[in-house]
Design a protein around this motif. Sequence first.
Motif, PDB file in Angstrom:
ATOM      1  N   ASP A  69      11.043  -6.389  -6.635  1.00  0.00           N
ATOM      2  CA  ASP A  69      11.323  -7.318  -5.543  1.00  0.00           C
ATOM      3  C   ASP A  69      10.071  -7.719  -4.786  1.00  0.00           C
ATOM      4  O   ASP A  69      10.164  -8.466  -3.801  1.00  0.00           O
ATOM      5  N   GLN A  70       8.909  -7.211  -5.194  1.00  0.00           N
ATOM      6  CA  GLN A  70       7.666  -7.460  -4.474  1.00  0.00           C
ATOM      7  C   GLN A  70       6.888  -8.594  -5.126  1.00  0.00           C
ATOM      8  O   GLN A  70       6.694  -8.616  -6.349  1.00  0.00           O
ATOM      9  N   ILE A  71       6.454  -9.541  -4.307  1.00  0.00           N
ATOM     10  CA  ILE A  71       5.646 -10.662  -4.769  1.00  0.00           C
ATOM     11  C   ILE A  71       4.366 -10.679  -3.950  1.00  0.00           C
ATOM     12  O   ILE A  71       4.402 -10.542  -2.714  1.00  0.00           O
ATOM     13  N   GLY A  72       3.231 -10.832  -4.622  1.00  0.00           N
ATOM     14  CA  GLY A  72       1.974 -10.875  -3.897  1.00  0.00           C
ATOM     15  C   GLY A  72       0.807 -11.156  -4.814  1.00  0.00           C
ATOM     16  O   GLY A  72       0.953 -11.248  -6.046  1.00  0.00           O
ATOM     17  N   ASP A  73      -0.366 -11.306  -4.196  1.00  0.00           N
ATOM     18  CA  ASP A  73      -1.605 -11.554  -4.939  1.00  0.00           C
ATOM     19  C   ASP A  73      -2.309 -10.225  -5.189  1.00  0.00           C
ATOM     20  O   ASP A  73      -2.425  -9.382  -4.285  1.00  0.00           O
ATOM     21  N   VAL A  74      -2.806 -10.046  -6.400  1.00  0.00           N
ATOM     22  CA  VAL A  74      -3.524  -8.819  -6.764  1.00  0.00           C
ATOM     23  C   VAL A  74      -4.899  -8.854  -6.102  1.00  0.00           C
ATOM     24  O   VAL A  74      -5.713  -9.737  -6.379  1.00  0.00           O
ATOM     25  N   VAL A  75      -5.154  -7.879  -5.229  1.00  0.00           N
ATOM     26  CA  VAL A  75      -6.444  -7.821  -4.541  1.00  0.00           C
ATOM     27  C   VAL A  75      -7.324  -6.696  -5.074  1.00  0.00           C
ATOM     28  O   VAL A  75      -8.549  -6.757  -4.940  1.00  0.00           O
ATOM     29  N   GLU A  76      -6.714  -5.653  -5.671  1.00  0.00           N
ATOM     30  CA  GLU A  76      -7.518  -4.551  -6.196  1.00  0.00           C
ATOM     31  C   GLU A  76      -6.692  -3.765  -7.207  1.00  0.00           C
ATOM     32  O   GLU A  76      -5.505  -3.498  -6.966  1.00  0.00           O
ATOM     33  N   ILE A  77      -7.314  -3.444  -8.332  1.00  0.00           N
ATOM     34  CA  ILE A  77      -6.681  -2.610  -9.354  1.00  0.00           C
ATOM     35  C   ILE A  77      -7.448  -1.309  -9.421  1.00  0.00           C
ATOM     36  O   ILE A  77      -8.597  -1.270  -9.873  1.00  0.00           O
ATOM     37  N   LYS A  78      -6.832  -0.230  -8.922  1.00  0.00           N
ATOM     38  CA  LYS A  78      -7.453   1.078  -8.937  1.00  0.00           C
ATOM     39  C   LYS A  78      -6.918   1.885 -10.109  1.00  0.00           C
ATOM     40  O   LYS A  78      -6.024   1.446 -10.829  1.00  0.00           O
ATOM     41  N   LEU A  79      -7.488   3.088 -10.261  1.00  0.00           N
ATOM     42  CA  LEU A  79      -7.059   3.942 -11.358  1.00  0.00           C
ATOM     43  C   LEU A  79      -5.653   4.479 -11.120  1.00  0.00           C
ATOM     44  O   LEU A  79      -4.921   4.743 -12.072  1.00  0.00           O
ATOM     45  N   MET A  80      -5.247   4.646  -9.856  1.00  0.00           N
ATOM     46  CA  MET A  80      -3.949   5.215  -9.541  1.00  0.00           C
ATOM     47  C   MET A  80      -2.934   4.181  -9.079  1.00  0.00           C
ATOM     48  O   MET A  80      -1.738   4.376  -9.231  1.00  0.00           O
ATOM     49  N   GLU A  81      -3.388   3.082  -8.509  1.00  0.00           N
ATOM     50  CA  GLU A  81      -2.474   2.119  -7.909  1.00  0.00           C
ATOM     51  C   GLU A  81      -3.073   0.732  -7.985  1.00  0.00           C
ATOM     52  O   GLU A  81      -4.279   0.556  -8.223  1.00  0.00           O
ATOM     53  N   THR A  82      -2.192  -0.267  -7.788  1.00  0.00           N
ATOM     54  CA  THR A  82      -2.602  -1.661  -7.710  1.00  0.00           C
ATOM     55  C   THR A  82      -2.173  -2.192  -6.357  1.00  0.00           C
ATOM     56  O   THR A  82      -1.021  -1.999  -5.944  1.00  0.00           O
ATOM     57  N   LEU A  83      -3.084  -2.843  -5.644  1.00  0.00           N
ATOM     58  CA  LEU A  83      -2.822  -3.343  -4.304  1.00  0.00           C
ATOM     59  C   LEU A  83      -2.509  -4.830  -4.358  1.00  0.00           C
ATOM     60  O   LEU A  83      -3.245  -5.615  -4.978  1.00  0.00           O
ATOM     61  N   LEU A  84      -1.390  -5.209  -3.711  1.00  0.00           N
ATOM     62  CA  LEU A  84      -0.968  -6.607  -3.620  1.00  0.00           C
ATOM     63  C   LEU A  84      -0.997  -7.045  -2.165  1.00  0.00           C
ATOM     64  O   LEU A  84      -0.687  -6.267  -1.260  1.00  0.00           O
ATOM     65  N   LYS A  85      -1.346  -8.312  -1.947  1.00  0.00           N
ATOM     66  CA  LYS A  85      -1.206  -8.936  -0.636  1.00  0.00           C
ATOM     67  C   LYS A  85      -0.049  -9.905  -0.705  1.00  0.00           C
ATOM     68  O   LYS A  85      -0.093 -10.902  -1.440  1.00  0.00           O
ATOM     69  N   SER A  86       1.008  -9.594   0.045  1.00  0.00           N
ATOM     70  CA  SER A  86       2.223 -10.394  -0.034  1.00  0.00           C
ATOM     71  C   SER A  86       2.011 -11.745   0.624  1.00  0.00           C
ATOM     72  O   SER A  86       0.998 -11.987   1.299  1.00  0.00           O
ATOM     73  N   VAL A  87       2.990 -12.635   0.442  1.00  0.00           N
ATOM     74  CA  VAL A  87       2.907 -13.968   1.046  1.00  0.00           C
ATOM     75  C   VAL A  87       2.996 -13.878   2.557  1.00  0.00           C
ATOM     76  O   VAL A  87       2.640 -14.828   3.263  1.00  0.00           O
ATOM     77  N   LYS A  88       3.484 -12.733   3.077  1.00  0.00           N
ATOM     78  CA  LYS A  88       3.528 -12.507   4.520  1.00  0.00           C
ATOM     79  C   LYS A  88       2.303 -11.726   5.000  1.00  0.00           C
ATOM     80  O   LYS A  88       2.313 -11.157   6.090  1.00  0.00           O
ATOM     81  N   ASN A  89       1.268 -11.670   4.160  1.00  0.00           N
ATOM     82  CA  ASN A  89       0.013 -10.996   4.476  1.00  0.00           C
ATOM     83  C   ASN A  89       0.195  -9.484   4.662  1.00  0.00           C
ATOM     84  O   ASN A  89      -0.458  -8.857   5.485  1.00  0.00           O
ATOM     85  N   GLU A  90       1.104  -8.903   3.904  1.00  0.00           N
ATOM     86  CA  GLU A  90       1.330  -7.463   3.916  1.00  0.00           C
ATOM     87  C   GLU A  90       0.604  -6.835   2.732  1.00  0.00           C
ATOM     88  O   GLU A  90       0.534  -7.432   1.651  1.00  0.00           O
ATOM     89  N   MET A  91       0.075  -5.642   2.944  1.00  0.00           N
ATOM     90  CA  MET A  91      -0.568  -4.916   1.864  1.00  0.00           C
ATOM     91  C   MET A  91       0.470  -4.033   1.189  1.00  0.00           C
ATOM     92  O   MET A  91       1.069  -3.168   1.830  1.00  0.00           O
ATOM     93  N   ILE A  92       0.663  -4.225  -0.106  1.00  0.00           N
ATOM     94  CA  ILE A  92       1.672  -3.493  -0.872  1.00  0.00           C
ATOM     95  C   ILE A  92       0.964  -2.666  -1.931  1.00  0.00           C
ATOM     96  O   ILE A  92       0.121  -3.182  -2.680  1.00  0.00           O
ATOM     97  N   SER A  93       1.286  -1.376  -1.997  1.00  0.00           N
ATOM     98  CA  SER A  93       0.709  -0.476  -2.993  1.00  0.00           C
ATOM     99  C   SER A  93       1.747  -0.228  -4.077  1.00  0.00           C
ATOM    100  O   SER A  93       2.839   0.285  -3.799  1.00  0.00           O
ATOM    101  N   ILE A  94       1.406  -0.587  -5.291  1.00  0.00           N
ATOM    102  CA  ILE A  94       2.301  -0.404  -6.438  1.00  0.00           C
ATOM    103  C   ILE A  94       1.704   0.674  -7.335  1.00  0.00           C
ATOM    104  O   ILE A  94       0.585   0.498  -7.844  1.00  0.00           O
ATOM    105  N   PRO A  95       2.379   1.815  -7.538  1.00  0.00           N
ATOM    106  CA  PRO A  95       1.851   2.810  -8.492  1.00  0.00           C
ATOM    107  C   PRO A  95       1.720   2.189  -9.886  1.00  0.00           C
ATOM    108  O   PRO A  95       2.570   1.412 -10.320  1.00  0.00           O
ATOM    109  N   ASN A  96       0.640   2.520 -10.549  1.00  0.00           N
ATOM    110  CA  ASN A  96       0.390   1.914 -11.859  1.00  0.00           C
ATOM    111  C   ASN A  96       1.454   2.275 -12.886  1.00  0.00           C
ATOM    112  O   ASN A  96       1.704   1.507 -13.811  1.00  0.00           O
ATOM    113  N   SER A  97       2.062   3.480 -12.746  1.00  0.00           N
ATOM    114  CA  SER A  97       3.142   3.825 -13.671  1.00  0.00           C
ATOM    115  C   SER A  97       4.318   2.865 -13.514  1.00  0.00           C
ATOM    116  O   SER A  97       4.938   2.455 -14.489  1.00  0.00           O
TER     117      SER A  97
END
Length: 545
Positions: A382-410
């Motif tokens: 249900d999360q939509i956003g722009d990929v701002v950083e791909i880390k080894l453990m997680e991927t960070l998204l910036k939502s359309v509402k300017n929220e930082m969302i952390s998505i576990p890579n698994s």
Amino acid sequence: MSTAALKAVFASVLIFLCISSAAAQDATEESPSLTDQMEDVFVAPVVIDGDVLFVVRGSSALPADERAETIQQRIIDIAESSEAEAITLTTRDMEFGKAISIDGTMVSVVTSADAELEQMDIEVLADLQSVAIEEAVLTYRRDRSDAARVESALAAMGWTVAFLIFTVLFFWRRGALVDGGARLAERQFSQVEEATASIVRGKALAGLARYGLQVLMWVLFFVVLYYYLSFVLLSFAETRVVAEVLLTYVTDPLINIFTGFVGYLPNLVTLVIIVVVTRYIVTGLKVFFENIDAGTIELKEFERHWVQPTFNIARVVVILVALVFAYPYIPGSDSAAFQGLTILAGVMVSLGSNTVVSNMMAGLFVIYRRSTNLGDRIKVGDQIGDVVEIKLMETLLKSVKNEMISIPNSQLLNSEVVNYSRRIDGRGLLVHTTVGIGYEEPPEKVQAMLIEAARRTNGLKQSPDPFVLWTALADYAINYQINAFTTRGASLPKIQSDLRRHIVEVFNENETQIMTPSYVADPDVPKIPAGHWDGTLATPAGKEA
């Protein structure tokens, strides 16, 4: 007794004999022999003022410690009986061995058992013990002469004066030294604070440094006090034994540490070489990947965003290989305790890092499978956003509402990922929305209005042309779906909003009622606004703004 019982008894006896034999063999291999134990019990040294003169052997009738104590007391009595600087020492044969006498007083008897213990001829052993006894008596007298007393007192006074000077300097300058060290540490740690963006506070580290300096100063003071007392006691013959014991407690461990460090130097040199070689290899890898990133070196099908993660992986592999080579040279690596801790740490890591390892592996797949890049607008669950950083453990998204969302890579690896920024055939994404219009409205009119709304929407391409699909023939309306292409995936929410606004605007201008989402009955008057929206203000229908 039955045959089975006999067999059981026979087997039990056989097992008992085997166990007893093995235990006896282990005892023979590991335990000292009876002769060695007897020698440990029946042997004692003769000690005068802390110096071991020789070793005597005892018997069941005269234990070794009693015999050694008797000889010691005789030597002391003879030494204290006179202040002469020369003695007459003689040896004569007796029934039990060679008797050693000083000025006609017997001191000791060298027996054949003593010669057997020392593994030498009894004549030679008697001569050696005579020399040791003579030197002990003369030394004992010299150390207790008036000149020696004066010398000992002067030495003790010298040590005392030196210690008093050290004590005064210690309490006078201790605070200044600690403050100076703390200021130096604070200046150094301020750079760490700047580099870590105030995560590590320089003043906190400086406070720890101040505490460490205070502890170090007091340790130094008590070490100096310990050696001062030892040297003062060492100045006098009567307390020399106590001083030697005190020095042994501290000096021997320090000597062992120093000799251990000297013996460890070859391993230390090997570790330094491994560290230097590893550092140069890592530096070479860094230069290599920086050239790839700059375009100086080109690798076929190697994407630019792979440079940093690939370098990190290569660096970790090099360091792990270096650790494997360095492990045998680490102090204590061959001890059972160190190996046990290593096994325990490995078990704890393996049991507690399943999620961590799965996220790390998923992170590598996310980086290298090319499904997601930095800057892409994606949808995960249900999360939509722009990929701002791909880390080894997680991927960070910036939502359309300017929220930082952390998505576990698994989760990113195991979920469906919709990428709105990736171009497939060059035409872009299809933006679409559906409206329900009554059956009484001409379909050509509805399609024309929907296409007009799409043409008014900024961000939608006019080539290929927008088109309309009939998605359903509902109970009271036809569901029309307007479709138009766009290459601005990052602006998709704004484009969809503008498209819906223009649909309402065009339908209101043409006095056509939108029947979505439900329909009850035909109203007397169409449910449309009295005015139309031109983007700036609302005006009544038929009038100019």
